[in-house]
Structure formats: C-alpha cells, structure tokens
Design a protein around this motif. Structure first.
Motif, PDB file in Angstrom:
ATOM      1  N   ASP A 239       0.855  -1.185   0.000  1.00  0.00           N
ATOM      2  CA  ASP A 239       0.000   0.000   0.000  1.00  0.00           C
ATOM      3  C   ASP A 239       0.889   1.232   0.000  1.00  0.00           C
ATOM      4  O   ASP A 239       1.799   1.340   0.821  1.00  0.00           O
ATOM      5  N   ALA A 240       0.636   2.139  -0.935  1.00  0.00           N
ATOM      6  CA  ALA A 240       1.436   3.347  -1.064  1.00  0.00           C
ATOM      7  C   ALA A 240       0.526   4.569  -1.008  1.00  0.00           C
ATOM      8  O   ALA A 240      -0.670   4.473  -1.313  1.00  0.00           O
ATOM      9  N   PRO A 241       1.095   5.735  -0.641  1.00  0.00           N
ATOM     10  CA  PRO A 241       2.491   5.952  -0.270  1.00  0.00           C
ATOM     11  C   PRO A 241       2.709   5.846   1.243  1.00  0.00           C
ATOM     12  O   PRO A 241       2.291   4.867   1.861  1.00  0.00           O
ATOM     13  N   CYS A 242       3.303   6.910   1.849  1.00  0.00           N
ATOM     14  CA  CYS A 242       3.950   6.859   3.161  1.00  0.00           C
ATOM     15  C   CYS A 242       3.088   6.270   4.275  1.00  0.00           C
ATOM     16  O   CYS A 242       3.447   5.263   4.890  1.00  0.00           O
ATOM     17  N   GLY A 243       1.952   6.909   4.580  1.00  0.00           N
ATOM     18  CA  GLY A 243       1.119   6.477   5.691  1.00  0.00           C
ATOM     19  C   GLY A 243       0.566   5.079   5.497  1.00  0.00           C
ATOM     20  O   GLY A 243       0.680   4.222   6.390  1.00  0.00           O
ATOM     21  N   PRO A 244      -0.063   4.778   4.361  1.00  0.00           N
ATOM     22  CA  PRO A 244      -0.519   3.412   4.124  1.00  0.00           C
ATOM     23  C   PRO A 244       0.611   2.391   4.140  1.00  0.00           C
ATOM     24  O   PRO A 244       0.450   1.278   4.657  1.00  0.00           O
ATOM     25  N   SER A 245       1.763   2.761   3.603  1.00  0.00           N
ATOM     26  CA  SER A 245       2.890   1.825   3.539  1.00  0.00           C
ATOM     27  C   SER A 245       3.379   1.437   4.920  1.00  0.00           C
ATOM     28  O   SER A 245       3.526   0.245   5.243  1.00  0.00           O
ATOM     29  N   ARG A 246       3.666   2.422   5.761  1.00  0.00           N
ATOM     30  CA  ARG A 246       4.216   2.092   7.076  1.00  0.00           C
ATOM     31  C   ARG A 246       3.159   1.478   7.995  1.00  0.00           C
ATOM     32  O   ARG A 246       3.480   0.678   8.871  1.00  0.00           O
TER      33      ARG A 246
END
Length: 499
Positions: free
Chosen positions: A46-53
């Motif tokens: 899942d991208a970008p930053c918030g979804p990814s981490r």
C-alpha cells in the motif's frame, strides 16, 4: 538479537549501486548488500507513506486496516470493535508489540509519525525519538541514533528503527555538501523527446509544474537543487542530481552508524535491514519527484538484509513488505499472530530457499485510486480515480522486464495477458473481502465497515486526499499559464466541488 532497521523515504532500488546503478550513490549500503541478501522484487502493498508504514508495522493489507489514503475516513485504522478489551486483540498485535513481548527492546528515531499523525506505527515501540522537523535531513537524524547506540548497542536484544528522509522532495541536502555527481552522466531515460511531451502535458508534479502540487500550484521550491520546471534534459539532470545527492548524503550516515556498531564491537552480531516506505517516480507517467501510482516506480522498494546467519545472495522472488514482520519475528523465535496478512520468507534469508509469492497486488490511494497486479514480468494497473493525471488509462499493461519505466501499454496488444492480470486483481479482492467477512488473516468483521473496500470509500469521499480540493485551483493555475484547453479538460472531467 540486535536488529537495526534503516528506513529511507522515497528510495528507488535502481538508484543504488547494488541494484546496478551507474552512479556511486550508495557505497555503504552496497557493502551491506555484498555481504548480505538483496531482494529484487520486494513491494510495498500500500502506497504511499502512511498506508505503507501502517501495513509494514501492522503486517496487514490496507484493505483490512482501512488505511489506504493520507486523510479522510481512510487515513486512520479501523477500530477493532467488540473484541477490543483492555488491550488491542491479541491476533492483531503490531510487529513491535510481538518483538517487545519476546524480550526485544524497541526504539525508533523518526519524524514520520508526527508529520502524518500516523501514531499507529508506534504501537509496541518502547522509545520514540522525534527530531520535530518534518524535513530533517540525515545530519539531523544521526545524532539521535548515535546517542542511542552509544548507550544501548552493547546490550542484548534490541530493535532500532532509523528513518532517513533525504531522497524525498524537497531535496534539501546542505549546499556545502556539493554535488558528487556533477561530472557523472544522468540516467538516459527520460530522453529529450519524452521530456518535451511531458512538458506539454499536465498533472500533479508533472514536468511543467513539479513543485508541491498539494499546497501551492504556482509557487516555487526556492531550492538550488530543484528546478521550477523540467523543460529539457538539463533541467532533468539538475533534478536527478538532487535526488541522487540525497541518497549519497543518507548513505554517508549509514556508514557512520555501521562504524559506530564496529566501535561498539557488535557490527558482526547485528542484523541490519535497509529498505524504504516506497519508491519514487522520476518521469514515469509524467510524475517527477513524487509517489503517485500503484506502479513499479512507486511500489517496488529495496530490501537488503545483512548480518548473522543471513545467506548471502540475491532473491528474485515476489515478496510484500508486510512479509518482513513475520520473517523477523520468526528469526527471533516469536510466533506471528493469526491476524497478520504477512507471510514469512525466513527460509530465503537463512538457507537461500525459495519462499516468494506467485503474484502480488499493490495499491495507491493518496494521489490516485489504483491497484496493480504484479506477476512474472508483467504489471497490470487498474485506475479508479486518476487524481488529475491524464497519463492514466483505466487498464494498462506493461512488461517491466523490457520496459521498466512503463512507457508502452500492451493491454490492447496482449488481451490474454490483460485478462490474466484482471483475474489476479479480482481474485485478490474477493479473497481479502472474504477474509474480512470470516475474520481470517488480517480481516476483521467486527470493525465498522470491515467488509467494505476502503478504496470505494475514498472514491465516495471525492477521491484521493492530494487531489481532493486541489484540482479546481490547479485548473485556474493552468488557465493563468495560458493552458486553457487543459484547464477546461480538468473542469469537464471532475466534480470540482469535491475534487
């Protein structure tokens, strides 16, 4: 076990020497790769930053946690429902909680949680060190890591997460650092013709206006490392020099951390992981210096693992970033919770055995609403909301082995392969929602909207956060620049009351 996780914002694998880049951007990371294991097909689910981490630290797909956007209903995790007791449900414990319960002391140095209000990524961390500067560069981050390691490195059983920002726009490496690549040729793509075509088009972070699209359409970076537009190869070379210099500056500080571990006498005993939250577009789909797609440039990230009992070599299998949590948990002897979507690839790390997946599905929900299927050499991208980017068709197919920059859509030419990609997407979607209904893996039927795809919620709200509310002002900006037809196209294609 001692574990150091170096987490770099916006880091493309193909701009690291160990992944074949012609510039010397990453000598310290390359040294780790030469002694460790390098993964070539490792993707953020899942991208970008918030979804990814969120996906990384909870080891759950965004379709299960609800976090697929940077704001709105799907900028926060769905609650756990009736099973939420004094603590979160055991089956949904975070990665760091699992490590902490197994006796690993957990700490993070990162400006990320406070920058995005993504506090869920801190679940289970015993220590949180925040430089309180959302654009802090490596020289600001390193002192926190240095102080922590000087006190704790010799102890047993710790996990330290260090987050560097430097390859992320805005490129703010200190000017006194200079330009290490001034005399090195830039990547050959995009060529002059491609840049010219991009410049005549439009879209957030396009060649015509690569400045921060969400906040100031007609503003200026006011940074010497970043041109205000990318009208030709000379502009692109300045731009990519800024990106690569950020990588090299970050890499210098990776070297400092490794030297400090050597001074403490624990370098050989430390498992060192280098990865990223997402990659970065450097011209793909006419996006420069951002991460707006569910594609190869944005979702493929580096993974390098070096340390005790790691089998050196290269893993070319398909893996999700969410697979890292169960992998590291297995290495320390902890049992992954039943509510994780991630699947361990520890056999690859320790014995060089194949432990990959047959296919992946990756998602983007903050700059566009997209999902993509990745299998064999193919990438199929399905667009549900283009976020103001005319480069996207509803369905696109690319052979990423021969066309890594995704320049030639083969969906019409290869209907058989297109059908296969659409089938992978549909099966993945059905399986995830079935898990949600049954309470299997990362699914949770007790959470509000637990069996609703958060991507549809995002579209219902008016689209991805970074397009919502900004396309109207963007149309006005284009009109002020004499681009009347493009402004009219945006106004005709979107409900500007919500977009």
């Amino acid at each position: 076990m001692r574990i150091l996780y170096i987490d770099v914002d916006s880091l493309r694998p193909d701009h690291l020497g160990c992944y074949g880049y012609h510039r010397d951007t990453s000598p310290n990371v390359d040294a780790l790769a030469s002694d460790g294991r390098r993964f070539t097909n490792y993707y953020a689910s899942d991208a970008p930053c918030g979804p990814s981490r969120t996906a990384l630290f909870l080891s759950r797909f965004g379709i299960h946690t609800g976090v697929v956007n940077h704001g709105g209903l799907n900028g926060d995790p769905r609650r756990y429902g009736r099973q939420r007791g004094f603590n979160y449900p055991e089956k949904f414990r975070s990665w760091m909680t699992v490590l902490a319960e197994h006796g690993i002391h957990t700490a993070t140095v990162s400006p990320f949680p406070s920058r995005h209000d993504t506090w869920q990524v801190l679940e289970g961390f015993a220590e949180f060190h925040d430089p309180r500067d959302s654009h802090a560069h490596a020289a600001d981050i390193y002192p926190y890591a240095e102080e922590w390691l000087e006190v704790n490195a010799a102890d047993d059983d710790w996990f330290l997460h260090v987050n560097f920002w430097d390859p992320h726009t805005e490129y703010n490496t200190p000017l006194e650092y200079g330009n290490p690549f001034e005399d090195d040729p830039a990547p050959e793509w995009p060529d002059e013709e491609t840049i010219r075509d991009h410049y005549e088009s439009y879209g957030p972070h396009s060649a015509f206006n690569p400045e921060s699209a969400s906040f100031d359409w007609s503003g200026s970076w006011n940074l010497e490392r970043m041109p205000e537009e990318i009208a030709d190869r000379e502009d692109f070379e300045t731009w990519v020099d800024g990106y690569d210099t950020g990588i090299r500056f970050m890499d210098d500080h990776v070297g400092k951390i490794c030297d400090l571990l050597r001074e403490q006498g624990v370098f050989e005993e430390t498992l060192i992981v280098v990865s990223a939250d997402h990659g970065e577009a450097l011209g793909e789909f006419n996006v420069y210096g951002d991460h707006q797609c569910a594609d190869q440039a944005t979702c493929r990230v580096p993974l390098i693992v070096s340390g005790p009992e790691v089998e050196p070599g290269v893993d070319e299998d398909l893996h999700y970033q969410i697979d890292l949590a169960p992998t590291v948990s297995e290495l320390v002897g902890a049992e992954p919770p039943a509510g994780w979507d991630g699947r361990s690839f520890a056999p690859s790390l320790t014995d060089g055995e194949r432990a990959g997946r047959e296919s992946l599905v990756v998602s983007q929900g903050a700059w566009a609403c997209q999902r993509a299927a990745r299998w064999d050499d193919w990438l199929l991208v399905r667009t549900y909301h283009d976020g103001g980017k005319p480069a996207f068709d509803d369905v696109m197919l690319f052979d990423v082995a021969t066309d890594p920059h995704q320049t030639t859509d083969l969906s019409a030419e290869r209907p058989d392969v297109t059908a296969r990609g659409l089938s992978i997407l549909q099966r993945w979607h059905d399986d995830r929602l079935l898990e949600a209904a049954r309470g299997e893996n990362g699914g949770n039927p007790e959470t509000p909207d637990g069996i609703v795809d958060p991507m549809w919620d995002t579209i219902r709200e008016g689209g991805p956060l970074h397009a919502r509310g900004h396309l109207g002002p963007y149309a006005e900006y284009l009109r002020s620049e004499g681009r009347e037809e493009q402004a009219a196209e945006i106004e005709a294609n979107y409900d500007l009351d919500v977009a």
